[in-house]
Scaffold this active site. Structure first.
Site, PDB file in Angstrom:
ATOM      1  N   THR A 136       1.208  -4.083  -0.759  1.00 19.44           N
ATOM      2  CA  THR A 136       1.121  -2.756  -0.143  1.00 19.44           C
ATOM      3  C   THR A 136       2.283  -1.887  -0.606  1.00 19.44           C
ATOM      4  O   THR A 136       2.145  -0.662  -0.749  1.00 19.44           O
ATOM      5  CB  THR A 136       1.138  -2.865   1.393  1.00 19.44           C
ATOM      6  OG1 THR A 136       2.256  -3.684   1.803  1.00 19.44           O
ATOM      7  CG2 THR A 136      -0.163  -3.450   1.923  1.00 19.44           C
ATOM      8  N   GLY A 137       3.428  -2.538  -0.873  1.00 15.04           N
ATOM      9  CA  GLY A 137       4.588  -1.792  -1.388  1.00 15.04           C
ATOM     10  C   GLY A 137       4.317  -1.228  -2.768  1.00 15.04           C
ATOM     11  O   GLY A 137       4.652  -0.074  -3.058  1.00 15.04           O
ATOM     12  N   ASN A 190       0.259  -0.216   6.784  1.00 12.54           N
ATOM     13  CA  ASN A 190       1.614  -0.557   7.221  1.00 12.54           C
ATOM     14  C   ASN A 190       2.570   0.481   6.639  1.00 12.54           C
ATOM     15  O   ASN A 190       2.249   1.159   5.688  1.00 12.54           O
ATOM     16  CB  ASN A 190       1.980  -1.995   6.797  1.00 12.54           C
ATOM     17  CG  ASN A 190       1.912  -2.191   5.288  1.00 12.54           C
ATOM     18  OD1 ASN A 190       1.404  -1.347   4.540  1.00 12.54           O
ATOM     19  ND2 ASN A 190       2.438  -3.322   4.810  1.00 12.54           N
ATOM     20  N   CYS A 246      -1.626  -7.026   3.988  1.00  8.80           N
ATOM     21  CA  CYS A 246      -0.806  -7.766   3.011  1.00  8.80           C
ATOM     22  C   CYS A 246      -1.577  -7.821   1.697  1.00  8.80           C
ATOM     23  O   CYS A 246      -2.542  -8.580   1.568  1.00  8.80           O
ATOM     24  CB  CYS A 246      -0.527  -9.172   3.537  1.00  8.80           C
ATOM     25  SG  CYS A 246       0.555 -10.115   2.453  1.00  8.80           S
ATOM     26  N   ASN A 306       5.041 -11.996   9.481  1.00 10.22           N
ATOM     27  CA  ASN A 306       6.240 -12.033   8.645  1.00 10.22           C
ATOM     28  C   ASN A 306       7.139 -13.190   9.051  1.00 10.22           C
ATOM     29  O   ASN A 306       6.887 -13.873  10.060  1.00 10.22           O
ATOM     30  CB  ASN A 306       6.999 -10.695   8.802  1.00 10.22           C
ATOM     31  CG  ASN A 306       6.211  -9.520   8.248  1.00 10.22           C
ATOM     32  OD1 ASN A 306       5.836  -9.497   7.074  1.00 10.22           O
ATOM     33  ND2 ASN A 306       5.941  -8.541   9.104  1.00 10.22           N
ATOM     34  N   HIS A 337       5.653   2.461   4.776  1.00 13.16           N
ATOM     35  CA  HIS A 337       6.503   2.308   3.588  1.00 13.16           C
ATOM     36  C   HIS A 337       7.357   3.556   3.382  1.00 13.16           C
ATOM     37  O   HIS A 337       6.912   4.681   3.638  1.00 13.16           O
ATOM     38  CB  HIS A 337       5.640   2.086   2.349  1.00 13.16           C
ATOM     39  CG  HIS A 337       4.897   0.781   2.368  1.00 13.16           C
ATOM     40  ND1 HIS A 337       5.426  -0.382   1.849  1.00 13.16           N
ATOM     41  CD2 HIS A 337       3.700   0.453   2.893  1.00 13.16           C
ATOM     42  CE1 HIS A 337       4.568  -1.363   2.040  1.00 13.16           C
ATOM     43  NE2 HIS A 337       3.516  -0.889   2.680  1.00 13.16           N
ATOM     44  N   GLU A 379      11.149  -6.019   2.536  1.00 12.03           N
ATOM     45  CA  GLU A 379       9.982  -6.000   3.424  1.00 12.03           C
ATOM     46  C   GLU A 379      10.390  -6.019   4.901  1.00 12.03           C
ATOM     47  O   GLU A 379      11.283  -6.775   5.311  1.00 12.03           O
ATOM     48  CB  GLU A 379       9.081  -7.216   3.170  1.00 12.03           C
ATOM     49  CG  GLU A 379       8.201  -7.071   1.965  1.00 12.03           C
ATOM     50  CD  GLU A 379       7.013  -8.004   2.010  1.00 12.03           C
ATOM     51  OE1 GLU A 379       6.586  -8.380   3.120  1.00 12.03           O
ATOM     52  OE2 GLU A 379       6.514  -8.368   0.932  1.00 12.03           O
ATOM     53  N   ARG A 380       9.713  -5.206   5.672  1.00 13.03           N
ATOM     54  CA  ARG A 380       9.836  -5.246   7.140  1.00 13.03           C
ATOM     55  C   ARG A 380       9.522  -6.674   7.599  1.00 13.03           C
ATOM     56  O   ARG A 380       8.481  -7.209   7.271  1.00 13.03           O
ATOM     57  CB  ARG A 380       8.848  -4.277   7.770  1.00 13.03           C
ATOM     58  CG  ARG A 380       8.781  -4.311   9.275  1.00 13.03           C
ATOM     59  CD  ARG A 380       7.763  -3.353   9.828  1.00 13.03           C
ATOM     60  NE  ARG A 380       6.386  -3.709   9.461  1.00 13.03           N
ATOM     61  CZ  ARG A 380       5.320  -3.111  10.002  1.00 13.03           C
ATOM     62  NH1 ARG A 380       5.459  -2.124  10.884  1.00 13.03           N
ATOM     63  NH2 ARG A 380       4.091  -3.471   9.641  1.00 13.03           N
ATOM     64  N   ASN A 436       8.836  -0.854   5.622  1.00 11.09           N
ATOM     65  CA  ASN A 436       9.033  -1.557   4.356  1.00 11.09           C
ATOM     66  C   ASN A 436       9.699  -0.567   3.396  1.00 11.09           C
ATOM     67  O   ASN A 436       9.285   0.600   3.345  1.00 11.09           O
ATOM     68  CB  ASN A 436       7.681  -2.002   3.782  1.00 11.09           C
ATOM     69  CG  ASN A 436       6.966  -2.992   4.679  1.00 11.09           C
ATOM     70  OD1 ASN A 436       7.323  -4.160   4.756  1.00 11.09           O
ATOM     71  ND2 ASN A 436       5.946  -2.524   5.398  1.00 11.09           N
ATOM     72  N   CYS A 464       5.479  -7.141  -3.455  1.00 11.28           N
ATOM     73  CA  CYS A 464       4.845  -6.660  -2.227  1.00 11.28           C
ATOM     74  C   CYS A 464       3.640  -5.829  -2.640  1.00 11.28           C
ATOM     75  O   CYS A 464       3.802  -4.823  -3.341  1.00 11.28           O
ATOM     76  CB  CYS A 464       5.839  -5.821  -1.425  1.00 11.28           C
ATOM     77  SG  CYS A 464       5.148  -5.086   0.069  1.00 11.28           S
TER      78      CYS A 464
HETATM   79  N1  LIG Z   1       6.110  -7.067   5.539  1.00 11.45           N
HETATM   80  C1  LIG Z   1       4.878  -6.283   5.585  1.00 11.45           C
HETATM   81  C2  LIG Z   1       3.632  -7.202   5.539  1.00 11.45           C
HETATM   82  C3  LIG Z   1       3.503  -7.944   4.215  1.00 11.45           C
HETATM   83  C4  LIG Z   1       3.203  -7.004   3.087  1.00 11.45           C
HETATM   84  C5  LIG Z   1       3.382  -7.551   1.679  1.00 11.45           C
HETATM   85  N2  LIG Z   1       3.791  -8.920   1.533  1.00 11.45           N
HETATM   86  C6  LIG Z   1       2.182  -7.234   0.820  1.00 11.45           C
HETATM   87  O1  LIG Z   1       1.892  -7.989  -0.123  1.00 11.45           O
HETATM   88  O2  LIG Z   1       1.560  -6.165   1.085  1.00 11.45           O
HETATM   89  C7  LIG Z   1       4.844  -5.466   6.893  1.00 11.45           C
HETATM   90  O3  LIG Z   1       5.382  -5.914   7.905  1.00 11.45           O
HETATM   91  O4  LIG Z   1       4.249  -4.372   6.861  1.00 11.45           O
END
Ligand SMILES: N[C@H](CCC[C@H](N)C(=O)O)C(=O)O
Length: 279
Positions: free
Chosen positions: A231-232, A168, A71, A62, A170, A220-221, A202, A229
């Protein structure tokens, strides 16, 4: 150092082929290279590395130098990078990529000879407090496998969070206030660093447009607000289905673009979205 800039729905990263590079302080490099005034400017750094369990290995960092386990936007561009540079033969039709969250498979989508999107199997979501991780009063979390609508009070707000791990962490909240009016830059850091999250989190704020469409923004974290994002968006689609707002497929509309999420409620989550060069 050669680099390539790419983005998935405006979530932009600097890509470096580190296969023949000595070990660096990659976190420090990410902080420097991500700076939008004194560096290249990006939401972070993504490394292309060799793997003995998949076609390639991806590590992502990050803006603040912290390493993310996964990601979703970055991995689509990663596959584009690997095929268009001939690292993985185009004929195979998919790219397997090892990440901290596990091995993921990416199927590119073509516009002529150019890869402009991809579909990713993002693994199964996890909900147990220890898997997020989130530390809650045992009276709440003991023997609970899924925590939905957990109340926190950041600033003057009362938010109800649903926790989802995509490898990760959320925390997803559904609100009536239009997401574009939500003070994400004030409240986002308070949620990201809330004491219940030992690895930070996140944070996603969501409006329900209808049973197939959600509008969202993401804090985002380690990177702050991003245009999208991956994963978001997965965590949003999963939480929304868990709470009965949407079904097996949902379009998540983010400031940088739309990501499509498929989840049948038991198996893997699938993410589909754009993969482009950042010019
Ligand atoms: N900031 C996130 C990683 C990037 C995730 C995001 N950019 C995506 O597309 O999934 C974390 O520290 O868990």
């Amino acid at each position: 150092m050669e680099f390539t800039k790419m983005h998935g729905a405006g979530n932009d990263y600097v890509y470096v082929d580190a296969r023949a590079m000595p070990e660096h302080d990659w976190g420090q490099l990410s902080q420097a290279i991500s700076d939008r005034h004194f560096g290249v400017g990006s939401d972070g750094l993504i490394l292309v590395m060799d793997s003995d369990v998949a076609d390639l290995k991806m590590r992502m960092f990050n803006v603040d130098g912290s390493e993310g386990e996964m990601c979703g936007n970055g991995i689509r561009c990663f596959a584009k990078y690997a095929i268009e540079r001939g690292i993985v033969p185009r004929s195979v039709g998919e790219v397997t990529i090892d990440t901290m969250a596990g091995v993921r498979t990416v199927v590119p989508r073509y516009d002529g000879s150019e890869i402009n999107a991809a579909r990713v199997s993002m693994g199964k979501p996890r909900f147990a407090p220890s898997d997020i991780p989130v530390n809650l009063d045992p009276a709440i979390s003991l023997n609970r496998q899924t925590i939905i609508n957990y109340a926190i009070h950041p600033g003057d707000f009362r938010l109800f969070l649903t926790f989802v791990s995509m490898g990760n962490p959320h925390a997803v909240t559904f609100i009536d206030q239009p997401v574009e009016e939500f003070p994400l830059h004030n409240i986002g850091p308070l949620v990201e660093r809330h004491p219940i999250f030992p690895k930070r989190v996140n944070f996603e704020v969501v409006n329900i447009r209808d049973d197939g469409n959600l509008d969202a923004r993401v804090w985002e974290r380690g990177s702050g607000e991003t245009m999208a994002c991956g994963t978001g968006a997965c965590a949003i689609g999963v939480a929304s289905r868990l709470l009965g707002h949407t079904g097996d497929r949902v379009a998540v509309h983010l400031p940088g673009g739309t990501l499509t999420i498929d989840w049948d409620g038991t198996d893997e989550v699938y993410l589909e979205g754009p993969a482009g060069r950042g010019f």
